[in-house]
Design a protein around this motif. Structure first.
Motif, short mmCIF file in Angstrom:
data_model
loop_
_atom_site.label_atom_id
_atom_site.label_comp_id
_atom_site.label_asym_id
_atom_site.label_seq_id
_atom_site.Cartn_x
_atom_site.Cartn_y
_atom_site.Cartn_z
N ALA A 52 0.84 -1.16 -0.04
CA ALA A 52 -0.05 0.05 -0.12
C ALA A 52 0.77 1.12 -0.20
N GLU A 53 1.94 1.14 0.58
CA GLU A 53 2.84 2.07 0.55
C GLU A 53 3.66 2.48 -0.70
N SER A 72 7.20 7.16 2.96
CA SER A 72 6.39 8.08 2.93
C SER A 72 5.48 7.99 4.30
N SER A 229 2.66 14.38 -3.48
CA SER A 229 3.38 13.14 -4.10
C SER A 229 2.54 11.85 -3.66
N ILE A 230 1.92 11.04 -5.09
CA ILE A 230 1.23 10.16 -4.54
C ILE A 230 1.90 8.65 -5.49
N ARG A 231 1.67 7.71 -4.80
CA ARG A 231 2.30 6.58 -5.13
C ARG A 231 0.96 5.67 -5.28
N ASN A 232 0.85 5.20 -6.44
CA ASN A 232 -0.62 4.23 -6.66
C ASN A 232 -0.22 2.91 -7.35
N SER A 233 -1.14 1.92 -6.91
CA SER A 233 -1.07 0.72 -7.82
C SER A 233 -2.37 0.32 -8.24
N ALA A 236 -5.06 -0.29 -5.14
CA ALA A 236 -5.04 0.62 -4.09
C ALA A 236 -5.32 2.23 -4.42
N ASN A 237 -5.47 2.85 -3.37
CA ASN A 237 -5.32 4.51 -3.46
C ASN A 237 -6.57 5.03 -4.26
N LEU A 239 -7.15 8.07 -5.38
CA LEU A 239 -6.69 9.24 -5.81
C LEU A 239 -7.66 9.40 -7.32
N ALA B 172 0.87 -0.83 -14.10
CA ALA B 172 0.50 -1.41 -12.69
C ALA B 172 0.71 -0.49 -11.59
N GLY B 174 2.48 3.52 -10.09
CA GLY B 174 2.91 5.00 -10.79
C GLY B 174 3.18 5.66 -9.64
N HIS B 176 3.54 9.64 -8.66
CA HIS B 176 3.07 10.99 -9.33
C HIS B 176 3.33 12.28 -8.56
N SER B 229 -8.39 14.75 -6.71
CA SER B 229 -9.15 14.57 -5.30
C SER B 229 -8.37 13.37 -4.60
#
Lengths: 245, 245
Positions: A52-53, A72, A229-233, A236-237, A239, B172, B174, B176, B229
């Motif tokens: 998730a991180e 983070s 800053s966003i990490r996504n997969s 998850a997440n 955003l 898969a 990212g 940002h 968001s």
DNA sequence: AGCTCTGGCTTGTTTGTACAAGTTCGCCTA
DNA sequence: TAGGCGAACTTGTACAAACAAGCCAGAGCT
């Protein structure tokens, strides 16, 4: 602290330390379970945290892979300007420029779950990093928390922390809208930039653990001072991108 | 589709439909387990999904509470401009303005895990919503995916989807970075705004499930066209504020 | 050499159980 | 009436077991 958090912390440290460099494989769940004398389910909770991180990636059938090694801190940092600044090695300061009670507007009533016309507290703050003005904060507090906010030192460094210590208030959930706007004349004067220059705006509504809204705010950062800053997969997440109002 | 995803979907629908309005309590895990004839663990996975989406809040000992009722699609929407636009009811279009191969810079080599000097593909795209130009996209693709990108229709609506269909490529993970910048002269011309007007910038690096970097991009949205968001809670979501580079 | 296919490994899902820890609310007492 | 106490309820953590599904490398075949 829960066992799975300990294990996650241990693995995170190992990743940050470079024991598992980017691209390397993590040990299998079975191996980790053995190493930590824990059930596989517990180990899964631990690595799910790391996933998730955004530190590790996961695919069914294949070993987990290290994707990054930057730590983070998630929620706290998004909320407390002071805490964030401290963790980044800056000296944060701030001043309350105005603070007055008024009746809430209909849209505020909706966002803060108030009766129309109920009283709210309107606060304008200027925040600085190492003395440089970087943020104009226009916050509307729900009436029930207003007395505690008014008691705060106008130069108070961390509002979040003070409110926690004085009345035990915990900010637990938040919704944030991020976009760019041009500096208005007040923004420009306070942030020492030209009118019309780009600002990063963060509008937010914060609620307690019980889901009770506490404040909504319009924060404007001077361009170049701060980045989100966003990490996504795939898994998850929440955003999302939205159309403007 | 997994059982817990079905349950999560069912509950999400109920929340969106208004069966559980904002502030309402969700049934207890035990009750849900009974209703869906599933084990409590399975129900927990389902509600954990909703919590990660920011729809419900959780506190040990108390019933779960509905925090919001807006559905967010998380990852996909952050990545595919076209998909997002479609889900918002807009008609997305786009044009490739330039596309050329070149050697990568040292910083790109690091971000895309390439050898210094390896070849990359540089693409400049202009994206529109309902005909209005809203986004300038400057993307650098790693050399190994370049041929597939070059084969795409220059007017291609969804790059993400086309790449999936043509070569099975899945984005898969990212990272940002979001900030505000002033429009340069090229930005201004393409987006039909004045030079220096505020733009919302999203820089990103995307990788495959294996952790292999595919592209890095600098996307600039016209102010007022799009907002980002985020919902966050004390327990989740790696969104952080960072100092500028 | 290059290809396919299979068997073992690894992660994903589900069930069941037990206890810990926090919340809520009604009852009882001062 | 106000406050304290406790019982019932609810979520959090942990363990154990089993099967499903996807990945990978090596064996064997062409």
């Amino acid at each position: 602290m829960a066992r799975y958090e300990q294990i996650a912390g241990d693995l995170r440290d190992a990743i940050v330390r470079g024991d598992y460099p980017i691209g390397a494989q993590l040990p299998s769940e079975a191996e980790l379970a053995l190493r930590y004398s824990a059930a596989r389910g517990t180990v899964r909770q631990a690595v799910a945290l790391l996933a998730a991180e955004g530190l590790v990636g996961s695919r069914q059938g294949a070993r987990r892979i290290v994707l990054g090694s930057e730590r983070s801190q998630s929620f706290a940092e998004l909320h407390s300007f002071a805490q964030w600044a401290r963790s980044m090695g800056y000296r944060a300061s701030g001043t309350v420029l105005s603070s007055r009670r008024r009746r809430c507007s209909p849209s505020e009533a909706v966002r803060l779950s108030l009766e129309p016309g109920e009283e709210v507290l309107d606060v304008l703050r200027l925040r600085r990093l190492d003395g440089e003005p970087v943020l104009v904060e226009r916050t509307v507090y729900a009436g029930w928390i207003a007395p505690a906010v008014e008691r705060l030192d106008p130069e108070c460094e961390s509002v979040t922390q003070e409110l926690y210590e004085s009345v035990g208030l915990v900010f637990a959930y938040g919704e944030h809208l991020i976009d760019a706007v041009a500096a208005g004349s007040e923004d420009a004067r306070l942030l020492e930039v030209r009118r019309g220059s780009p600002l990063l705006r963060q509008r937010r509504v914060t609620t307690t653990q019980e889901g009770r809204p506490v404040e909504c705010s319009d924060d404007r950062y001077r361009a170049g001072s701060v980045t989100f800053s966003i990490r996504n997969s795939t898994a998850a997440n929440p955003l999302v991108r939205r159309a403007a109002d």
